[in-house]
Design a protein around this motif. Structure first.
Motif, PDB file in Angstrom:
ATOM      1  N   GLN A  67      28.509  34.086  48.331  1.00  0.00           N
ATOM      2  CA  GLN A  67      28.610  35.544  48.323  1.00  0.00           C
ATOM      3  C   GLN A  67      29.980  35.941  48.865  1.00  0.00           C
ATOM      4  O   GLN A  67      30.492  35.299  49.777  1.00  0.00           O
ATOM      5  CB  GLN A  67      27.506  36.181  49.151  1.00  0.00           C
ATOM      6  N   PRO A  68      30.587  36.962  48.295  1.00  0.00           N
ATOM      7  CA  PRO A  68      31.915  37.365  48.753  1.00  0.00           C
ATOM      8  C   PRO A  68      31.864  38.097  50.081  1.00  0.00           C
ATOM      9  O   PRO A  68      30.852  38.682  50.452  1.00  0.00           O
ATOM     10  CB  PRO A  68      32.410  38.292  47.636  1.00  0.00           C
ATOM     11  N   LEU A  69      32.948  38.024  50.789  1.00  0.00           N
ATOM     12  CA  LEU A  69      33.112  38.777  52.031  1.00  0.00           C
ATOM     13  C   LEU A  69      33.688  40.143  51.660  1.00  0.00           C
ATOM     14  O   LEU A  69      34.882  40.263  51.414  1.00  0.00           O
ATOM     15  CB  LEU A  69      34.089  38.050  52.961  1.00  0.00           C
ATOM     16  N   TYR A  70      32.870  41.150  51.605  1.00  0.00           N
ATOM     17  CA  TYR A  70      33.312  42.432  51.060  1.00  0.00           C
ATOM     18  C   TYR A  70      34.447  43.059  51.853  1.00  0.00           C
ATOM     19  O   TYR A  70      35.464  43.436  51.292  1.00  0.00           O
ATOM     20  CB  TYR A  70      32.124  43.392  50.946  1.00  0.00           C
ATOM     21  N   GLY A  71      34.326  43.180  53.138  1.00  0.00           N
ATOM     22  CA  GLY A  71      35.376  43.815  53.935  1.00  0.00           C
ATOM     23  C   GLY A  71      36.587  42.933  54.178  1.00  0.00           C
ATOM     24  O   GLY A  71      37.672  43.416  54.488  1.00  0.00           O
ATOM     25  N   TYR A  72      36.411  41.642  54.029  1.00  0.00           N
ATOM     26  CA  TYR A  72      37.469  40.681  54.333  1.00  0.00           C
ATOM     27  C   TYR A  72      38.671  40.845  53.412  1.00  0.00           C
ATOM     28  O   TYR A  72      39.812  40.849  53.855  1.00  0.00           O
ATOM     29  CB  TYR A  72      36.890  39.265  54.209  1.00  0.00           C
ATOM     30  N   TRP A  73      38.405  40.988  52.114  1.00  0.00           N
ATOM     31  CA  TRP A  73      39.498  41.102  51.151  1.00  0.00           C
ATOM     32  C   TRP A  73      40.238  42.421  51.326  1.00  0.00           C
ATOM     33  O   TRP A  73      41.458  42.472  51.171  1.00  0.00           O
ATOM     34  CB  TRP A  73      38.961  40.939  49.735  1.00  0.00           C
ATOM     35  N   GLU A  74      39.493  43.490  51.645  1.00  0.00           N
ATOM     36  CA  GLU A  74      40.158  44.764  51.913  1.00  0.00           C
ATOM     37  C   GLU A  74      41.051  44.654  53.144  1.00  0.00           C
ATOM     38  O   GLU A  74      42.171  45.162  53.158  1.00  0.00           O
ATOM     39  CB  GLU A  74      39.134  45.888  52.111  1.00  0.00           C
TER      40      GLU A  74
ATOM     41  N   HIS B  57      50.613  51.410  45.851  1.00  0.00           N
ATOM     42  CA  HIS B  57      50.534  50.049  45.312  1.00  0.00           C
ATOM     43  C   HIS B  57      49.283  49.344  45.821  1.00  0.00           C
ATOM     44  O   HIS B  57      48.492  48.811  45.036  1.00  0.00           O
ATOM     45  CB  HIS B  57      51.807  49.286  45.709  1.00  0.00           C
ATOM     46  N   TRP B  58      49.101  49.335  47.135  1.00  0.00           N
ATOM     47  CA  TRP B  58      47.976  48.609  47.704  1.00  0.00           C
ATOM     48  C   TRP B  58      46.656  49.315  47.460  1.00  0.00           C
ATOM     49  O   TRP B  58      45.612  48.657  47.337  1.00  0.00           O
ATOM     50  CB  TRP B  58      48.218  48.308  49.184  1.00  0.00           C
ATOM     51  N   ALA B  59      46.667  50.645  47.356  1.00  0.00           N
ATOM     52  CA  ALA B  59      45.443  51.357  47.003  1.00  0.00           C
ATOM     53  C   ALA B  59      44.976  50.933  45.610  1.00  0.00           C
ATOM     54  O   ALA B  59      43.775  50.708  45.386  1.00  0.00           O
ATOM     55  CB  ALA B  59      45.668  52.865  47.057  1.00  0.00           C
ATOM     56  N   ALA B  60      45.913  50.796  44.676  1.00  0.00           N
ATOM     57  CA  ALA B  60      45.557  50.358  43.319  1.00  0.00           C
ATOM     58  C   ALA B  60      44.964  48.955  43.337  1.00  0.00           C
ATOM     59  O   ALA B  60      43.955  48.685  42.660  1.00  0.00           O
ATOM     60  CB  ALA B  60      46.790  50.404  42.416  1.00  0.00           C
ATOM     61  N   PHE B  61      45.552  48.049  44.105  1.00  0.00           N
ATOM     62  CA  PHE B  61      45.021  46.693  44.151  1.00  0.00           C
ATOM     63  C   PHE B  61      43.686  46.631  44.885  1.00  0.00           C
ATOM     64  O   PHE B  61      42.800  45.850  44.508  1.00  0.00           O
ATOM     65  CB  PHE B  61      46.042  45.716  44.747  1.00  0.00           C
ATOM     66  N   LEU B  62      43.502  47.462  45.904  1.00  0.00           N
ATOM     67  CA  LEU B  62      42.210  47.488  46.590  1.00  0.00           C
ATOM     68  C   LEU B  62      41.123  48.018  45.669  1.00  0.00           C
ATOM     69  O   LEU B  62      39.989  47.524  45.684  1.00  0.00           O
ATOM     70  CB  LEU B  62      42.305  48.317  47.871  1.00  0.00           C
TER      71      LEU B  62
ATOM     72  N   LEU C 241      44.103  38.478  42.442  1.00  0.00           N
ATOM     73  CA  LEU C 241      44.517  39.883  42.556  1.00  0.00           C
ATOM     74  C   LEU C 241      45.363  40.110  43.804  1.00  0.00           C
ATOM     75  O   LEU C 241      46.387  40.802  43.753  1.00  0.00           O
ATOM     76  CB  LEU C 241      43.288  40.797  42.592  1.00  0.00           C
ATOM     77  N   LEU C 242      44.952  39.533  44.912  1.00  0.00           N
ATOM     78  CA  LEU C 242      45.720  39.667  46.151  1.00  0.00           C
ATOM     79  C   LEU C 242      47.093  39.017  46.002  1.00  0.00           C
ATOM     80  O   LEU C 242      48.104  39.559  46.466  1.00  0.00           O
ATOM     81  CB  LEU C 242      44.951  39.037  47.316  1.00  0.00           C
ATOM     82  N   ALA C 243      47.146  37.884  45.328  1.00  0.00           N
ATOM     83  CA  ALA C 243      48.425  37.204  45.100  1.00  0.00           C
ATOM     84  C   ALA C 243      49.348  38.046  44.223  1.00  0.00           C
ATOM     85  O   ALA C 243      50.544  38.176  44.514  1.00  0.00           O
ATOM     86  CB  ALA C 243      48.183  35.843  44.452  1.00  0.00           C
ATOM     87  N   LEU C 244      48.802  38.613  43.172  1.00  0.00           N
ATOM     88  CA  LEU C 244      49.607  39.458  42.291  1.00  0.00           C
ATOM     89  C   LEU C 244      50.130  40.678  43.037  1.00  0.00           C
ATOM     90  O   LEU C 244      51.315  41.019  42.944  1.00  0.00           O
ATOM     91  CB  LEU C 244      48.782  39.887  41.073  1.00  0.00           C
ATOM     92  N   GLY C 245      49.264  41.317  43.807  1.00  0.00           N
ATOM     93  CA  GLY C 245      49.703  42.471  44.596  1.00  0.00           C
ATOM     94  C   GLY C 245      50.773  42.103  45.602  1.00  0.00           C
ATOM     95  O   GLY C 245      51.753  42.836  45.791  1.00  0.00           O
ATOM     96  N   THR C 246      50.618  40.953  46.236  1.00  0.00           N
ATOM     97  CA  THR C 246      51.593  40.502  47.224  1.00  0.00           C
ATOM     98  C   THR C 246      52.924  40.172  46.566  1.00  0.00           C
ATOM     99  O   THR C 246      53.988  40.546  47.072  1.00  0.00           O
ATOM    100  CB  THR C 246      51.039  39.272  47.975  1.00  0.00           C
ATOM    101  N   PHE C 247      52.885  39.493  45.438  1.00  0.00           N
ATOM    102  CA  PHE C 247      54.122  39.129  44.746  1.00  0.00           C
ATOM    103  C   PHE C 247      54.886  40.375  44.284  1.00  0.00           C
ATOM    104  O   PHE C 247      56.097  40.481  44.490  1.00  0.00           O
ATOM    105  CB  PHE C 247      53.819  38.217  43.557  1.00  0.00           C
ATOM    106  N   VAL C 248      54.172  41.306  43.668  1.00  0.00           N
ATOM    107  CA  VAL C 248      54.836  42.525  43.178  1.00  0.00           C
ATOM    108  C   VAL C 248      55.386  43.337  44.346  1.00  0.00           C
ATOM    109  O   VAL C 248      56.510  43.851  44.284  1.00  0.00           O
ATOM    110  CB  VAL C 248      53.867  43.359  42.310  1.00  0.00           C
TER     111      VAL C 248
END
Length: 183
Positions: free
Chosen positions: A48-55, A89-94, A121-128
């Motif tokens: 199961q994913p960690l919902y708050g963790y990725w945010e 930028h980060w709002a869009a990725f979140l 997705l996190l990697a793409l957001g970080t790279f951009v």
């Protein structure tokens, strides 16, 4: 007989000091990379994913981008433009990451695939973000992106890797005992 000493900048202590200095400078990036990989591992193991963790990771990287860019910005207007751009930028990725976590979307993915998709997705957001802010942030995004296929390969090859380590260990033990017997 030559009587010389190694210059301090080339000695072992200097090398250790340089490595320590580099690790100290890069520690925040390494910590984020480890936390991202931990998120994928937890998602795979717990199923199961960690919902708050990725945010949290997305917001933390966004704040780091603003902090790094803030020091490099020339004036107040540039700083606020940076903050606004990074917030959007980060709002869009979140939002994209949360869409992946929606039950109607997440039902198409198993837990390991969800973790890898979120990491990607996190990697793409970080790279951009890094392209606009800092080379180090861009490298972090690239490292996170490269971790996705590496994790997938490792998960598929884990049994073979374990067997390979056992075989190599047995081979090394046999050679070591053989060396002791001949001595």
């Amino acid at each position: 007989m030559n009587d010389y000493s190694v210059a301090p900048e080339f000695g072992e202590q200097a090398v250790v000091a340089r490595i320590g200095s580099w690790l100290k400078r890069k520690a925040p990036y390494l910590i984020v990379l480890v936390l991202a990989i931990f998120g994928v591992a937890y998602t795979s193991l717990a199923q199961q994913p960690l919902y708050g963790y990725w945010e949290f990771l997305g917001v933390a990287i966004g704040v780091a981008c603003v902090a790094i860019g803030w020091r490099q910005a020339s004036d107040r207007g540039a700083r606020f433009a940076l903050a606004r751009t990074q917030a959007l930028h980060w709002a869009a990725f979140l939002v994209a990451m949360n869409i992946v976590l929606w039950p109607s979307v997440n039902s198409f993915l198993n837990a390991p695939a969800t973790g890898l998709a979120l990491l990607l997705l996190l990697a793409l957001g970080t790279f951009v973000a890094g392209i606009h802010v800092s080379f180090d942030i861009a490298v972090l995004g690239l490292a996170m992106a490269l971790a996705v296929p590496a994790i997938a390969w490792f998960k598929q090859s884990a049994l073979f890797l374990i067997l390979g380590v056992i075989v190599l260990g047995a081979f090394a033990a046999a050679l070591w005992r053989r060396g002791d017997a001949s001595a």
